[in-house]
Design a protein around this motif. Structure first.
Motif, PDB file in Angstrom:
ATOM      1  N   GLN A  68      18.791  39.139  23.114  1.00  0.00           N
ATOM      2  CA  GLN A  68      19.832  38.126  22.952  1.00  0.00           C
ATOM      3  C   GLN A  68      20.138  37.884  21.471  1.00  0.00           C
ATOM      4  O   GLN A  68      21.302  37.759  21.077  1.00  0.00           O
ATOM      5  N   VAL A  69      19.103  37.850  20.650  1.00  0.00           N
ATOM      6  CA  VAL A  69      19.298  37.667  19.211  1.00  0.00           C
ATOM      7  C   VAL A  69      20.045  38.859  18.631  1.00  0.00           C
ATOM      8  O   VAL A  69      20.948  38.710  17.799  1.00  0.00           O
ATOM      9  N   TRP A  70      19.693  40.068  19.082  1.00  0.00           N
ATOM     10  CA  TRP A  70      20.380  41.276  18.607  1.00  0.00           C
ATOM     11  C   TRP A  70      21.852  41.234  19.010  1.00  0.00           C
ATOM     12  O   TRP A  70      22.734  41.552  18.206  1.00  0.00           O
ATOM     13  N   ASN A  71      22.165  40.826  20.236  1.00  0.00           N
ATOM     14  CA  ASN A  71      23.555  40.700  20.679  1.00  0.00           C
ATOM     15  C   ASN A  71      24.298  39.640  19.874  1.00  0.00           C
ATOM     16  O   ASN A  71      25.462  39.838  19.484  1.00  0.00           O
ATOM     17  N   LEU A  72      23.634  38.520  19.615  1.00  0.00           N
ATOM     18  CA  LEU A  72      24.242  37.456  18.822  1.00  0.00           C
ATOM     19  C   LEU A  72      24.534  37.939  17.410  1.00  0.00           C
ATOM     20  O   LEU A  72      25.597  37.655  16.852  1.00  0.00           O
ATOM     21  N   ARG A  73      23.608  38.697  16.819  1.00  0.00           N
ATOM     22  CA  ARG A  73      23.822  39.244  15.473  1.00  0.00           C
ATOM     23  C   ARG A  73      25.023  40.170  15.466  1.00  0.00           C
ATOM     24  O   ARG A  73      25.852  40.150  14.555  1.00  0.00           O
ATOM     25  N   ARG A  74      25.150  40.989  16.509  1.00  0.00           N
ATOM     26  CA  ARG A  74      26.274  41.920  16.598  1.00  0.00           C
ATOM     27  C   ARG A  74      27.598  41.154  16.728  1.00  0.00           C
ATOM     28  O   ARG A  74      28.579  41.488  16.052  1.00  0.00           O
ATOM     29  N   VAL A  75      27.626  40.133  17.548  1.00  0.00           N
ATOM     30  CA  VAL A  75      28.838  39.326  17.713  1.00  0.00           C
ATOM     31  C   VAL A  75      29.187  38.618  16.408  1.00  0.00           C
ATOM     32  O   VAL A  75      30.350  38.597  15.985  1.00  0.00           O
ATOM     33  N   LEU A  76      28.179  38.053  15.743  1.00  0.00           N
ATOM     34  CA  LEU A  76      28.425  37.369  14.474  1.00  0.00           C
ATOM     35  C   LEU A  76      28.916  38.342  13.400  1.00  0.00           C
ATOM     36  O   LEU A  76      29.759  37.980  12.577  1.00  0.00           O
ATOM     37  N   ALA A  77      28.411  39.552  13.407  1.00  0.00           N
ATOM     38  CA  ALA A  77      28.874  40.561  12.453  1.00  0.00           C
ATOM     39  C   ALA A  77      30.345  40.890  12.710  1.00  0.00           C
ATOM     40  O   ALA A  77      31.141  41.021  11.761  1.00  0.00           O
ATOM     41  N   ASN A  78      30.729  41.014  13.988  1.00  0.00           N
ATOM     42  CA  ASN A  78      32.131  41.286  14.318  1.00  0.00           C
ATOM     43  C   ASN A  78      33.031  40.124  13.901  1.00  0.00           C
ATOM     44  O   ASN A  78      34.134  40.334  13.373  1.00  0.00           O
ATOM     45  N   VAL A  79      32.570  38.908  14.131  1.00  0.00           N
ATOM     46  CA  VAL A  79      33.336  37.729  13.728  1.00  0.00           C
ATOM     47  C   VAL A  79      33.491  37.696  12.213  1.00  0.00           C
ATOM     48  O   VAL A  79      34.577  37.418  11.688  1.00  0.00           O
ATOM     49  N   ALA A  80      32.423  37.997  11.498  1.00  0.00           N
ATOM     50  CA  ALA A  80      32.483  38.010  10.028  1.00  0.00           C
ATOM     51  C   ALA A  80      33.463  39.069   9.540  1.00  0.00           C
ATOM     52  O   ALA A  80      34.262  38.811   8.627  1.00  0.00           O
TER      53      ALA A  80
END
Length: 105
Positions: A22-34
């Protein structure tokens, strides 16, 4: 007892694996948002970078047009006065011509 410890350990490991995923998915989503925000910021900068100069140029143009409009308005008033005088003169000339014709023998 050993079986209970192994099962609890396995459950803890699975829970930690799920949290890590879940943390890895959240990091990926946050990277896309950034990345999206950076792209939006660059595009906004590209569009608005020249805006202050364009606004200043527009203000100068508007000021110049207002000045020209005032000058043209003054010229129009003068032209209207001249045309009014010419019309008055024409009317007076017609009346004079009519009066002269009446009194001619």
């Amino acid at each position: 007892m050993l079986t209970v410890v192994l099962i609890v350990n396995a459950l803890i490991a699975l829970l930690c694996l799920y949290v890590a995923w879940q943390v890895w998915n959240l990091r990926r989503v946050l990277a896309n948002v950034a990345d999206t925000l950076i792209s939006v910021e660059r595009n906004t900068y590209a569009v608005l970078h020249g805006a202050p100069n364009a606004i200043i140029k527009g203000q100068r143009g508007t000021r110049q047009l207002r000045k020209q409009y005032r000058q043209l308005q003054t010229q129009l008033q003068r032209a209207e006065q001249v045309l009014g005088l010419l019309s008055l003169g024409q009317t007076a000339w017609r009346r004079r011509s009519t009066v002269v014709r009446r009194f001619k023998p």
